[in-house]
Scaffold this motif. Structure first.
Motif, PDB file in Angstrom:
ATOM      1  N   CYS A  96       0.859  -1.182   0.000  1.00 16.13           N
ATOM      2  CA  CYS A  96       0.000   0.000   0.000  1.00 16.13           C
ATOM      3  C   CYS A  96       0.897   1.234   0.000  1.00 16.13           C
ATOM      4  CB  CYS A  96      -0.862   0.040   1.251  1.00 16.13           C
ATOM      5  SG  CYS A  96      -1.887  -1.419   1.474  1.00 16.13           S
ATOM      6  N   HIS A 168     -12.375  -3.699   0.235  1.00 16.51           N
ATOM      7  CA  HIS A 168     -12.811  -2.467   0.895  1.00 16.51           C
ATOM      8  C   HIS A 168     -12.797  -1.292  -0.064  1.00 16.51           C
ATOM      9  CE1 HIS A 168      -8.437  -1.578   0.999  1.00 16.51           C
ATOM     10  NE2 HIS A 168      -8.332  -2.874   1.197  1.00 16.51           N
ATOM     11  N   TRP A 218      -1.017  -9.745  14.590  1.00 13.92           N
ATOM     12  CA  TRP A 218      -1.178  -9.284  13.212  1.00 13.92           C
ATOM     13  C   TRP A 218      -1.339 -10.426  12.229  1.00 13.92           C
ATOM     14  CZ3 TRP A 218      -2.617  -4.785  11.493  1.00 13.92           C
ATOM     15  CH2 TRP A 218      -2.365  -3.655  12.247  1.00 13.92           C
TER      16      TRP A 218
END
Ligand code: MF3
Ligand code: CO
Length: 248
Positions: A96, A168, A218
Motif C-alpha cells: 500500500c 474495501h 497481526w
C-alpha cells in the motif's frame, strides 16, 4: 460513508496505484530462496519513499513494517523479520502506498523457485478469482455480485474462501466503506456507482478456510496449515465497467 471520487482524485489514486505496481515489479526479482522478509521490506520501504510516496501500512494501527509479507499458511499481515524464503514457498506481498493523501493497495502472491501442485493450483485459481470478481464491477451491479462470483468460482476449484477478511473502499483512507466480501448473494448490497474506488482481494485457501491470529496480533494463518494465496487490485468504477489503478 461511501465517497465518489472526482476525476482529479482518481488521477492521484492512479499515481498511487502506479507506485504500488512499480514496487511489485521492483521487488519481483528479489523473490528468491535465501532472502529474508526483512530485506524485502527494507527494499520496499526505500523504493516507495523514492517515489515521493509513503508506505501506508507503516504505523497503520500500530503495524510495524512497510508492507505485509505473508508466507505459505500466512494469509495476511505477516510481519517482516529474519525468516528466509526457501525453495517451494509462496509469498504474498501486500503493498500500500500513499501519494498526496491518496492510497493504492495491491497484493500479489509469488512462487519461490519450484512449487508443488497444491500451491500452483491455489495460485492460478486465486489470481483468476480476482478477475472473476472484477468482472462484476460496473455501475448498477451490487457488492454481493462480486463476492457471490468469487465464492462460486472458488468452490468450483475446490478452494476455501476466508470469510474474516474482506476487500474495501479506498481513497483518502486505506480502508473506506463499503466492505467488499469474497462471498455473498448476487443482487444484494451496495450498488456500484461511477467514481467509487474499491480494492477487490480474494484470499483463498487450499484446505479449510478457517483462520487464526498469531501471538504477534497481526499475522493471520490458516488453522490447518495449508497454504493461502491473495491477489488484489485497486480499481475505479467507470461509466461501463472498471479501470485497474494498480496495474501496468
Ligand atoms: N492491504 C492490507 C489490507 O487491506 C493493508 C493492511 S494495513 C496493515 O488489509 F496495517 F495491516 F498493514
Ligand atoms: Co486491501
Amino acid at each position: 460513508m461511501i465517497t465518489l471520487k472526482s476525476p482529479r482524485e482518481v488521477d492521484l489514486m492512479q499515481i498511487a496505484g502506479n507506485i504500488v505496481y512499480k514496487t511489485h515489479q521492483y521487488l519481483k526479482p528479489y523473490i528468491k530462496a535465501g532472502i529474508t522478509t526483512q530485506e524485502i521490506d527494507d527494499l520496499a520501504d526505500k523504493y516507495i519513499r523514492s517515489q515521493d510516496a509513503i508506505p501506508s501500512c507503516k504505523n497503520y494501527q500500530g503495524y510495524p513494517a512497510a508492507i505485509c509479507i505473508s508466507v505459505n499458511d500466512e494469509v495476511v499481515h505477516g510481519i517482516a523479520g529474519p525468516r528466509k524464503l526457501k525453495n517451494g514457498d509462496i509469498v504474498t506481498l501486500d503493498i500500500c502506498a500513499c501519494y498526496k493523501g491518496y492510497h493504492g493497495d495491491s497484493a500479489w502472491s509469488y512462487p519461490v523457485g519450484q512449487i508443488d501442485e497444491e500451491k500452483s493450483h491455489l495460485m492460478k485459481y486465486t489470481e483468476e478469482a480476482l478477475y472473476v470478481g472484477l468482472n462484476q464491477v460496473k455501475p448498477g451491479n451490487r457488492i454481493g455480485d462480486i463476492g457471490s462470483a468469487i465464492s462460486k468460482f472458488a468452490k468450483e476449484h475446490n478452494l476455501g474462501v476466508v470469510k474474516e477478511l474482506c476487500g474495501h473502499g479506498i481513497g483518502q483512507e486505506l480502508h473506506e466503506e463499503p466492505n467488499v466480501p469474497n462471498y455473498g448473494i448476487a443482487n444484494t448490497g451496495v450498488r456500484l456507482k461511477e467514481g467509487m474506488t474499491i480494492a477487490v482481494e480474494p484470499m483463498l485457501t487450499a484446505g479449510s478456510p478457517s483462520v487464526e491470529m498469531l501471538d504477534d496480533d497481526w499475522t493471520v494463518v490458516t488453522k490447518d496449515g495449508h497454504p493461502a494465496a491473495h491477489f488484489e487490485h485497486t480499481v475505479v468504477v467507470t461509466k461501463d465497467g472498471y479501470k485497474i489503478l494498480t496495474g501496468e
